[in-house]
Write a protein that holds these residues in place. Structure first.
Motif, short mmCIF file in Angstrom:
data_model
loop_
_atom_site.label_atom_id
_atom_site.label_comp_id
_atom_site.label_asym_id
_atom_site.label_seq_id
_atom_site.Cartn_x
_atom_site.Cartn_y
_atom_site.Cartn_z
N LEU A 1 0.84 -1.19 0.00
CA LEU A 1 0.00 0.00 0.00
C LEU A 1 0.88 1.25 0.00
N MET A 2 0.60 2.17 -0.91
CA MET A 2 1.29 3.47 -0.88
C MET A 2 0.75 4.22 0.32
N LYS A 3 1.65 4.63 1.20
CA LYS A 3 1.22 5.34 2.40
C LYS A 3 1.42 6.85 2.25
N ARG A 4 2.57 7.23 1.66
CA ARG A 4 2.82 8.67 1.51
C ARG A 4 3.87 8.86 0.42
N MET A 5 3.68 9.92 -0.36
CA MET A 5 4.74 10.30 -1.29
C MET A 5 4.95 11.80 -1.20
N ASN A 6 6.22 12.16 -1.08
CA ASN A 6 6.62 13.56 -1.07
C ASN A 6 7.46 13.79 -2.32
N ILE A 7 7.05 14.78 -3.10
CA ILE A 7 7.77 15.06 -4.34
C ILE A 7 8.06 16.55 -4.40
N ASN A 8 9.33 16.87 -4.51
CA ASN A 8 9.76 18.25 -4.66
C ASN A 8 10.24 18.45 -6.08
N TYR A 9 9.60 19.35 -6.78
CA TYR A 9 9.99 19.66 -8.16
C TYR A 9 11.04 20.75 -8.08
N VAL A 10 12.29 20.39 -8.41
CA VAL A 10 13.41 21.29 -8.18
C VAL A 10 14.02 21.88 -9.44
N LYS A 11 13.71 21.30 -10.60
CA LYS A 11 14.34 21.75 -11.83
C LYS A 11 13.48 21.34 -13.01
N ARG A 12 13.48 22.14 -14.04
CA ARG A 12 12.74 21.81 -15.24
C ARG A 12 13.38 20.58 -15.91
N GLU B 1 12.86 15.47 -6.50
CA GLU B 1 13.36 14.71 -5.36
C GLU B 1 12.15 14.01 -4.76
N CYS B 2 12.24 12.70 -4.62
CA CYS B 2 11.08 11.92 -4.20
C CYS B 2 11.36 11.12 -2.94
N GLU B 3 10.34 11.01 -2.12
CA GLU B 3 10.37 10.13 -0.96
C GLU B 3 9.07 9.33 -0.97
N MET B 4 9.19 8.03 -1.11
CA MET B 4 8.02 7.15 -1.21
C MET B 4 7.96 6.22 -0.01
N LEU B 5 6.89 6.34 0.75
CA LEU B 5 6.70 5.49 1.92
C LEU B 5 5.67 4.42 1.58
N TRP B 6 6.11 3.18 1.58
CA TRP B 6 5.25 2.04 1.29
C TRP B 6 5.00 1.26 2.57
N ALA B 7 3.79 0.75 2.70
CA ALA B 7 3.42 -0.09 3.83
C ALA B 7 2.93 -1.43 3.30
N TRP B 8 2.80 -2.38 4.17
CA TRP B 8 2.20 -3.65 3.80
C TRP B 8 1.41 -4.21 4.97
N ILE B 9 0.40 -4.96 4.63
CA ILE B 9 -0.47 -5.61 5.60
C ILE B 9 -0.75 -7.03 5.09
N PRO B 10 -1.20 -7.92 5.98
CA PRO B 10 -1.57 -9.25 5.50
C PRO B 10 -2.79 -9.15 4.57
N LYS B 11 -2.80 -9.99 3.53
CA LYS B 11 -3.96 -10.05 2.65
C LYS B 11 -5.10 -10.72 3.41
N LYS B 12 -6.31 -10.27 3.13
CA LYS B 12 -7.49 -10.92 3.73
C LYS B 12 -7.68 -12.26 3.06
N LYS B 13 -8.03 -13.23 3.85
CA LYS B 13 -8.19 -14.59 3.31
C LYS B 13 -9.57 -14.81 2.75
#
Length: 162
Positions: free
Chosen positions: A96-107, A150-162
């Motif tokens: 699961l994507m939890k958070r993404m921070n993206i800084n656009y620093v240059k063309r 410049e990117c920071e991607m925070l990914w999480a994981w959880i058990p799949k539901k059965k």
């Protein structure tokens, strides 16, 4: 560890010629992530712990000044990190994507590539913990070798539901 179908596929085509492996990976990913197909993302290479994605600067993904649109840049980084997390998580866990921070620093100039990777410790963490989160490293570069975001991607994981 229960291997997931995505990792099994990646491993099964590892011995194919580069051009064929790229085609198979890209088609498979675009089938699973429809927006990646719409934007025309390509997978250039993976060794199982890192991956390189690309997007061509074409009209469909351009902004008002002719560069790759900011949303397409974030899709590129998110897709690369999601892919590498997805192939390294055991099959009984859901990324699961939890958070993404993206800084656009240059063309950006021209086409873009994104390289995402995991450390050995991060892979072990995903294998051994039922739930968790990690920040996935990703670098986005343009044709000139610049890093327009410049990117920071925070990914999480959880058990799949059965």
């Amino acid at each position: 560890m229960k291997k997931n179908p995505l990792r099994k596929f990646v491993d099964s085509i590892a011995g194919h010629p580069d051009w064929l492996r790229r085609m198979y990976l890209t088609r498979m990913f675009r089938m699973k992530v429809k927006f990646a197909g719409t934007a025309g993302l390509d997978i250039l290479d993976t060794d199982g712990q890192s991956v390189t994605f690309a997007i061509t600067n074409r009209r469909k993904v351009q902004n008002h000044i002719g560069g790759v649109h900011a949303a397409a840049m974030s899709l590129l980084a998110e897709s690369a990190t999601g892919f590498i997390v997805g192939i390294n998580l055991p099959g009984d866990k859901l990324p699961l994507m939890k958070r993404m921070n993206i800084n656009y620093v240059k063309r950006a100039e021209g086409d873009l590539t994104a390289k995402a990777w995991l450390t050995d410790e991060q892979v072990q963490q995903m294998e051994n913990q039922d739930k968790g989160e990690i920040t996935v490293a990703v670098t986005v570069t343009d044709e000139a070798g610049n890093q327009p975001v410049e990117c920071e991607m925070l990914w999480a994981w959880i058990p799949k539901k059965k």
